[in-house]
Design a protein around this motif. Structure first.
Motif, PDB file in Angstrom:
ATOM      1  N   TRP A   1       0.811  -1.217   0.000  1.00  0.00           N
ATOM      2  CA  TRP A   1       0.000   0.000   0.000  1.00  0.00           C
ATOM      3  C   TRP A   1       0.846   1.269   0.000  1.00  0.00           C
ATOM      4  N   MET A   2       1.930   1.272   0.771  1.00  0.00           N
ATOM      5  CA  MET A   2       2.746   2.489   0.864  1.00  0.00           C
ATOM      6  C   MET A   2       3.385   2.816  -0.489  1.00  0.00           C
ATOM      7  N   SER A   3       3.984   1.783  -1.105  1.00  0.00           N
ATOM      8  CA  SER A   3       4.635   2.050  -2.398  1.00  0.00           C
ATOM      9  C   SER A   3       3.582   2.379  -3.465  1.00  0.00           C
ATOM     10  N   ALA A   4       2.405   1.751  -3.390  1.00  0.00           N
ATOM     11  CA  ALA A   4       1.356   2.061  -4.371  1.00  0.00           C
ATOM     12  C   ALA A   4       0.885   3.507  -4.219  1.00  0.00           C
TER      13      ALA A   4
ATOM     14  N   SER B   1      -3.675   4.615  -6.891  1.00  0.00           N
ATOM     15  CA  SER B   1      -4.734   4.563  -5.872  1.00  0.00           C
ATOM     16  C   SER B   1      -5.684   3.376  -6.073  1.00  0.00           C
ATOM     17  N   THR B   2      -5.755   2.866  -7.305  1.00  0.00           N
ATOM     18  CA  THR B   2      -6.659   1.736  -7.566  1.00  0.00           C
ATOM     19  C   THR B   2      -6.267   0.511  -6.747  1.00  0.00           C
ATOM     20  N   VAL B   3      -4.960   0.338  -6.509  1.00  0.00           N
ATOM     21  CA  VAL B   3      -4.481  -0.869  -5.817  1.00  0.00           C
ATOM     22  C   VAL B   3      -5.015  -0.931  -4.384  1.00  0.00           C
ATOM     23  N   PRO B   4      -4.731   0.078  -3.528  1.00  0.00           N
ATOM     24  CA  PRO B   4      -5.287  -0.017  -2.168  1.00  0.00           C
ATOM     25  C   PRO B   4      -6.806   0.087  -2.147  1.00  0.00           C
TER      26      PRO B   4
END
Lengths: 537, 105
Positions: free
Chosen positions: A484-487, A493-496
């Motif tokens: 989440w941090m690297s994303a 933002s779609t990833v988290p």
């Protein structure tokens, strides 16, 4: 209040119920997968993100890269070039021509497809073959494509899959229209839940309220969905036969807009970056697709498609002269000038996909689609429970629970197949996803046979779905996905966001599995509300 | 819907089968033929494409209209005649188009 004779009301009620029961299980599958397919782009970005967010899907420098790539492919593939963004913003450029394979009746695309990094324009992948065969190796889009294909054709080969989903669309339309007609006190029923009456009536009221509010949307989805299924599987071949002697290519040329007069003289293509920038400025939106016919010839033509801008429903198509890059015209989706047929066809896409106002309209379409799933499932459960004296209908009730709650579990495990297959280096990911889906369907089928109590079966399946949803983000991480941090630092933002949605969905499923039953109808001992009502009319 | 006593009788069952066949496969085939025939009689419109595009877009509506009509018309014979009439008229126009093209070739 809709006035119908008793005889007609009975016929419509029978049509309403039987259209739902005979095709309801498949219809539910198509609606549920459609709800997921609304977010196909986001699922692609979530499952296969690049290291940075893609801001410009058609970046500056693409012009030079495409010229360079054109020199590396057989010139016969310059006949047609399609360019469009895929999962994570990767750019696909497909140089191809149209050939008719032996034994096939219609031409197919054959050529070389490049996958480009949207920031560096480095070639990530290069494949040659038929478009459909190349698609099987599309690792980054495989998960989204699998789910979309399940919705479009239930993975049944063309044209049969499209014909089946088209029929299901018609059945949904029938259920919506008959549902409207048989409920005589429509406005009153939109707000009525008889809380202190029998459980069956409460559940019937909940079904009617959800169905009534959802009715216009269900009708729109059914109409546009059956249009899409039948248009390509039946409409276009039939029209080509009647009006063009069976020549589908000529039909497409006519309805899309005739190409310019043929001129095979060599002429370098104009500045594509400038054309994309011009389209961006005219539409106030990023291009979504570009098509170049006769790349490197004097009769080259570039068409740039953009999504609808804010407050618009219809996308834009800008046509440019290939060699000079000069803007020629904005054309409708179909035909060269606005027409009734073109406008009607243009409306079908946004109304079905709900992609006309970005994430907001997609979220609304997702919610309304979810309500349609609830209506289909509760409708089938009500119909079977009211006939539960018969052993055959009791078996049908269990089959409804198997599909109604087992299908979400099978779908939730498809990403497991995808991430496990990818982490093991598989290049064709359809097989592990299909195995996950089919194996789960069979296992839940076995569970349906073994667990005699419907309520227990429902809880098992819901709990399994909860675990599968909660496990998906973890598997994504194991398959080298970003944390989440690297994303977030890369603006992905779609990833988290999707991780949170899956975790939340999983928790809600577990809560429903251990909570009080709200959906499953016990064996019927109550009166037949709808039939009683019709009989009283 | 439980069948009435009349419908449980021999002629009643035959009538239900007849209506089922009419509202099911026959209405679907008739809708497909009306759609295809539309290429020949729907006005072409400003872009010369309406005769091709509109019947395809409206196919679900054509089918729904035929389905509900054949399901609800009390006069089953009339429903058969109307549906077959549409089928024959549009099928005939398509056949004449093929014959005309064949003769021209």
């Amino acid at each position: 209040m809709i006035r119908l004779s008793q005889e007609r009301a009975k016929v419509l009620l029978a049509v309403h119920g039987w259209s739902g029961v005979l095709l309801g299980l498949l219809l539910y599958a198509v609606i549920l997968t459609g709800v997921i397919a609304v977010f196909a782009d986001e699922i692609g970005d979530w499952s296969s993100p690049l290291e940075q967010e893609t801001v410009a899907p058609f970046p500056v420098g693409l012009d030079a890269k495409l010229r360079e790539l054109a020199t590396t492919v057989d010139p016969k593939y310059h006949e047609d070039l399609s360019i469009f963004p895929r999962a994570g913003g990767r750019i696909e450029a497909f140089f191809h021509h149209h050939i008719t394979p032996e034994g096939a009746s219609q031409p197919e695309d054959f050529g070389v497809e490049f996958k480009l990094h949207p920031q560096t324009l480095e070639v990530l992948d290069r494949r040659e073959g038929f478009g459909e065969d190349i698609g099987a190796f599309n690792v980054s889009n495989a998960l989204a494509d699998f789910l979309v294909e399940l919705h479009v054709s239930l993975h049944i080969p063309d044209p049969w899959g499209l014909l089946v989903t088209g029929m299901l669309g018609l059945a949904m339309m029938v259920a919506a229209v008959t549902g409207l007609l048989v409920h005589r006190h429509l406005i009153k029923e939109m707000f009525t839940i008889r809380k202190f009456r029998e459980a069956m009536l409460v559940r019937r009221d909940a079904h009617v309220i959800a169905a009534t509010w959802n009715l216009p949307f269900a009708f729109i989805l059914a109409f546009t969905g059956s249009f899409f299924s039948f248009a390509s599987s039946m409409g276009i071949p039939a029209m080509a036969m009647v009006a063009f002697g069976g020549d589908q290519v000529k039909l497409i040329e006519t309805i899309v807009g005739m190409p310019p007069v043929e001129n095979t003289a060599a002429a370098p293509i104009g500045n594509l970056d400038a054309m994309f920038a011009d389209a961006r400025q005219r539409a106030k939106m990023e291009p979504a697709f570009a098509s170049i016919s006769h790349f490197g010839r004097a009769d080259a033509q570039v068409t740039v498609f953009t999504r609808p801008a804010d407050g618009e429903l219809i996308s834009h198509n800008y046509v440019y002269d290939g060699p000079t890059g000069a803007f020629v015209r904005e054309k409708p989706g179909l035909g060269l000038v606005p027409s009734v047929g073109g406008a009607a066809a243009d409306l079908m896409g946004p109304l079905h996909f709900g992609n006309f106002a970005g994430l907001l309209s997609k979220a609304v379409w997702f919610a309304l689609g979810f309500a349609s799933c609830y209506v289909a499932l509760t409708g089938m459960l009500l119909w079977t429970a009211r006939r539960a004296e018969s052993p055959a209908w009791r078996r049908m009730e269990r089959a409804v629970i198997w599909v109604g709650f087992g299908l979400p579990l099978s779908l939730a495990l498809v990403p497991w197949g995808y991430f496990i297959g990818r982490s093991r280096g598989a290049m064709e990911l359809e097989a592990p996803m299909a195995i996950a889906f089919i194996a789960t369907a069979l296992a839940t089928g076995l569970l349906t046979i073994l667990v005699s109590e419907p309520e227990r079966l429902r809880r098992f399946l819901l709990a399994g779905t909860g675990v599968a949803l909660i496990g998906a983000p973890g598997l994504r991480l194991i398959a080298d996905g970003p944390g989440w941090m690297s994303a977030l630092s890369a603006h992905l933002s779609t990833v988290p966001a999707l991780d949170v949605a899956l975790l939340l969905g999983g928790v809600l499923c577990l809560r429903a599995a251990w909570g009080r039953s709200r959906v499953v109808v016990p064996a019927a001992q109550d009166g037949d509300a709808e039939e009683g009502e019709v009989a009283a009319s | 819907m439980p069948p009435s006593a009349a419908e449980k009788s021999g002629p009643g069952i035959a009538r239900r089968w007849s209506r089922g066949i009419l509202a099911g496969p026959v209405a679907f085939i008739a809708a497909a033929v009306v759609m295809a025939g539309g290429a020949l009689w729907v006005p072409k419109g400003a872009a010369s494409i309406d005769n091709i595009v509109l019947p395809i877009v409206l196919f679900p509506a054509i089918w729904a209209a035929l389905f509900f009509y054949t399901s609800l018309d009390r006069n089953l014979l009339r429903a058969w005649l109307v549906t077959l009439g549409l089928l024959v008229i549009n099928g005939g126009m398509i056949a004449m188009e093929f014959v005309g093209k064949g003769a021209a070739a």
